[in-house]
Design an enzyme around this catalytic site. Structure first.
Site, PDB file in Angstrom:
ATOM      1  N   CYS A  53       0.762  -1.390  -0.160  1.00 59.51           N
ATOM      2  CA  CYS A  53      -0.157   0.019  -0.002  1.00 59.51           C
ATOM      3  C   CYS A  53       0.980   1.315   0.254  1.00 59.51           C
ATOM      4  O   CYS A  53       2.115   1.185   0.178  1.00 59.51           O
ATOM      5  CB  CYS A  53      -0.868   0.062   1.316  1.00 59.51           C
ATOM      6  N   CYS A  55       0.696   3.868   1.931  1.00 58.18           N
ATOM      7  CA  CYS A  55       1.464   4.240   3.297  1.00 58.18           C
ATOM      8  C   CYS A  55       2.501   3.386   3.730  1.00 58.18           C
ATOM      9  O   CYS A  55       3.338   4.029   4.473  1.00 58.18           O
ATOM     10  CB  CYS A  55       0.172   4.354   4.387  1.00 58.18           C
TER      11      CYS A  55
END
Length: 144
Positions: A53, A55
């Protein structure tokens, strides 16, 4: 030559792995490795639950890398990759109770006990510098 999906995914995530392995973080690829490492740890151990992902790329891995530049840091550095080594990740998550599965996430253990945990929701809206600060504070507290 036709590339299999598994081969494609391995190639795609390799740079994401190397963000951690090139700074000395060792991969736990099997549930047996995860169990042996986490059950028999002495001293301090950092475990990063890696992920594909945004993040993980923008905040988690850079935050870990910056924190590991600190003079005080854990004795042992490990990672599992959620969505890739699924069984190893599931085994590692057994040691993160009572926290629910979260990726990316960062755990600090001292003598086999979980002493600090940063969940995904604590990564998503924070900068890499903030995560590094959180980790270095934990390193100063538990790794001396």
């Amino acid at each position: 030559m036709v590339m299999s999906f598994d081969s494609y995914m391995r190639d795609m995530v390799q740079p994401m792995r190397e963000d951690l392995t090139r700074i000395g973080v060792k991969e736990l690829l099997t549930p047996e490795q995860a169990a042996e490492t986490l059950e028999n740890s002495e001293g301090t151990l950092l475990l990063v639950i890696n992920s594909v992902c945004g993040c993980a790329a923008g905040q988690c891995r850079p935050g870990v890398a910056k924190a590991l530049q600190n003079e005080v840091k854990p004795d042992h550095l490990y990672t599992v990759f959620a969505g890739q080594e699924k069984e190893a990740t599931a085994k590692a998550r057994e040691y993160l109770a009572p926290y629910p599965p979260s990726s990316p996430s960062i755990a600090l253990f001292k003598d086999g006990q979980l002493v600090h945990f940063i969940q995904r929701h604590q990564i998503e809206d924070r900068s890499a510098d903030m995560i590094a600060g959180d980790l270095t504070d934990a390193f100063e507290k538990y790794c001396k």
